[in-house]
Design an enzyme around this catalytic site. Structure first.
Site, mmCIF file in Angstrom:
data_model
loop_
_atom_site.group_PDB
_atom_site.id
_atom_site.type_symbol
_atom_site.label_atom_id
_atom_site.label_comp_id
_atom_site.label_asym_id
_atom_site.label_seq_id
_atom_site.Cartn_x
_atom_site.Cartn_y
_atom_site.Cartn_z
ATOM 1 N N CYS A 118 0.831 -1.201 0.000
ATOM 2 C CA CYS A 118 0.000 0.000 0.000
ATOM 3 C C CYS A 118 0.868 1.255 0.000
ATOM 4 O O CYS A 118 1.877 1.323 0.709
ATOM 5 C CB CYS A 118 -0.922 0.006 1.209
ATOM 6 N N GLN A 122 -4.227 -7.085 -6.151
ATOM 7 C CA GLN A 122 -4.788 -7.648 -4.931
ATOM 8 C C GLN A 122 -6.105 -6.935 -4.625
ATOM 9 O O GLN A 122 -6.118 -5.733 -4.352
ATOM 10 C CB GLN A 122 -3.822 -7.478 -3.756
ATOM 11 N N TYR A 181 -7.731 -8.399 7.650
ATOM 12 C CA TYR A 181 -8.768 -7.692 6.895
ATOM 13 C C TYR A 181 -10.018 -8.564 6.773
ATOM 14 O O TYR A 181 -10.090 -9.645 7.353
ATOM 15 C CB TYR A 181 -8.203 -7.213 5.569
ATOM 16 N N LEU A 236 10.666 -11.292 5.078
ATOM 17 C CA LEU A 236 12.090 -11.133 5.374
ATOM 18 C C LEU A 236 12.954 -12.118 4.582
ATOM 19 O O LEU A 236 13.871 -12.741 5.115
ATOM 20 C CB LEU A 236 12.355 -11.266 6.878
ATOM 21 N N ARG A 259 9.110 -4.922 1.090
ATOM 22 C CA ARG A 259 9.983 -3.831 1.525
ATOM 23 C C ARG A 259 11.398 -3.975 0.964
ATOM 24 O O ARG A 259 12.074 -2.982 0.689
ATOM 25 C CB ARG A 259 10.009 -3.773 3.059
#
Length: 367
Positions: free
Chosen positions: A27, A102, A185, A304, A327
């Site tokens: 997002c 998504q 969610y 990760l 990330r």
């Protein structure tokens, strides 16, 4: 020299990916009334020339009240569709990377402020706030406005919204759909007994708690062409005692496979503030491994995964079929290039960037 497993192609329904690296949905909180902006063109554009096998557009709300925040991307009306089509059309002038989306509804975790402004829930009486909904009237955090428990009419509206957003995605040329049933969610809220305390056919037993997410999946599956890839993202565990767990996830995954799910993306957590997550490199890979052992459809591992050899080992040993980075790709948008160089693979790059090929890797870029 054989091709590293990470750089072998993989087929999902009618779509063939050039390698096993997936850019996870992230997002950006930079939309206006659900419409993508120039930020998305810049953000997605740089990722589309990263050399990954699949780019996934961030959580895209199927209804305005399904947004996490007032600045989330949506695909519920013609304006949203036109803004997204403009972004994709510009990107596709320069990249042929497959693009997925998504589709999501935030449920009780909606109506929040931007992360860099604290990310707290905005009261429905305040600007940019609204009444949230969920399977039961149980707030995510103490002190928050509880969601309205959804009745049959509200549930039907959400099912239809997912299907309509799916049709819009197909219309603008998106290559695959991922349904968001993770991270606390709405669909995850129906799955977990911590957030779903309904007394009707959508609550109680595992079969009942799976019912609404499966109905949403089937609504999307029915709205798109045959063999069009429809996958799902799940949280394999709430990391909370008596919550949603890996055993239930495996049952859900098997059921999804029988109903035509194209792939399962395995994440975890996000449903309850009391979660205790053992964070570390690849901490969710064992969850993906268990799901992988139970189904024959492709499984995506995430969390990760930053080391090139680690990523290769995950797919090479069969713990998962693909790895997703989020990330890590923001920090290093050329991660797939560096992985290819490290593992001795070739990778596609824009012609404008070919002169950047390092001398020590003369065969890095695919002609």
């Amino acid at each position: 020299m054989s091709t590293p497993k990470l750089f072998e192609p993989l087929t999902l329904g009618s779509l063939t990916l050039p390698n096993r690296i997936v850019i996870a949905p992230m997002c950006q909180y930079s939309a206006v009334d659900g419409c993508m902006t120039d930020w998305h063109l810049m953000h997605l554009g740089q990722l589309a020339v990263s050399g990954a096998g699949l780019l996934t557009i961030e959580a895209t709300a199927v209804l305005p009240e399904g947004r996490i925040s007032y600045a989330d991307v949506g695909l519920w009306d013609d304006q949203n569709e036109a803004a997204m089509a403009r972004t994709l059309d510009a990107i596709r002038q320069w990249s042929d990377m497959p693009i997925a989306i998504q589709l999501a509804h935030a449920g009780r975790k909606a109506s929040t402020d931007l992360p860099w402004l604290g990310g707290k829930q905005i009261a429905l009486t305040q600007r940019n706030g609204w009444q949230t909904v969920g399977p039961s009237s149980i707030a995510y955090q103490p002190g928050e406005q509880p969601p309205e428990a959804m009745d049959q009419t509200a549930m039907q509206a959400v099912r239809e919204a997912f299907a309509e957003s799916a049709r819009r995605a197909v219309r603008i040329g998106i290559d695959a759909i991922q349904i968001h049933a993770a991270h606390g969610y709405l669909l995850h809220q129906f799955l977990s007994p911590l957030s779903n305390q309904r007394q009707d056919e959508y609550g109680g037993t595992l079969e009942n708690r799976m019912r609404f997410p499966l109905e949403v999946f089937e609504a999307v599956r029915d709205a798109v062409p045959a063999h069009y890839p429809v996958s799902i993202r799940v949280s394999a565990t709430d990391w909370v005692t008596h919550g949603w767990d890996l055993e239930q996830t495996v049952t859900f995954a098997k059921t999804l496979e029988r109903r035509g799910c194209g792939a399962i993306h395995v994440s975890s957590g996000g449903l309850h503030p009391a979660q205790q997550i053992p964070v570390g490199p690849g901490y969710q890979v064992p969850l993906a491994r268990e799901v992988k052992q139970a189904v024959s459809v492709p499984v995506v591992a995430v969390g990760l995964i930053t080391d090139f050899d680690h990523a290769e080992a995950i797919v090479g040993t069969g713990d998962a079929d693909l790895v997703a980075l989020g990330r890590g790709l923001l920090y290093n948008p050329r991660w797939p290039w560096h992985a290819a160089a490290h593992l001795g693979a070739t990778i596609k790059a824009p012609k404008q960037y070919l002169r950047s090929q390092p001398r020590q890797f003369p065969d890095l870029f695919d002609d």
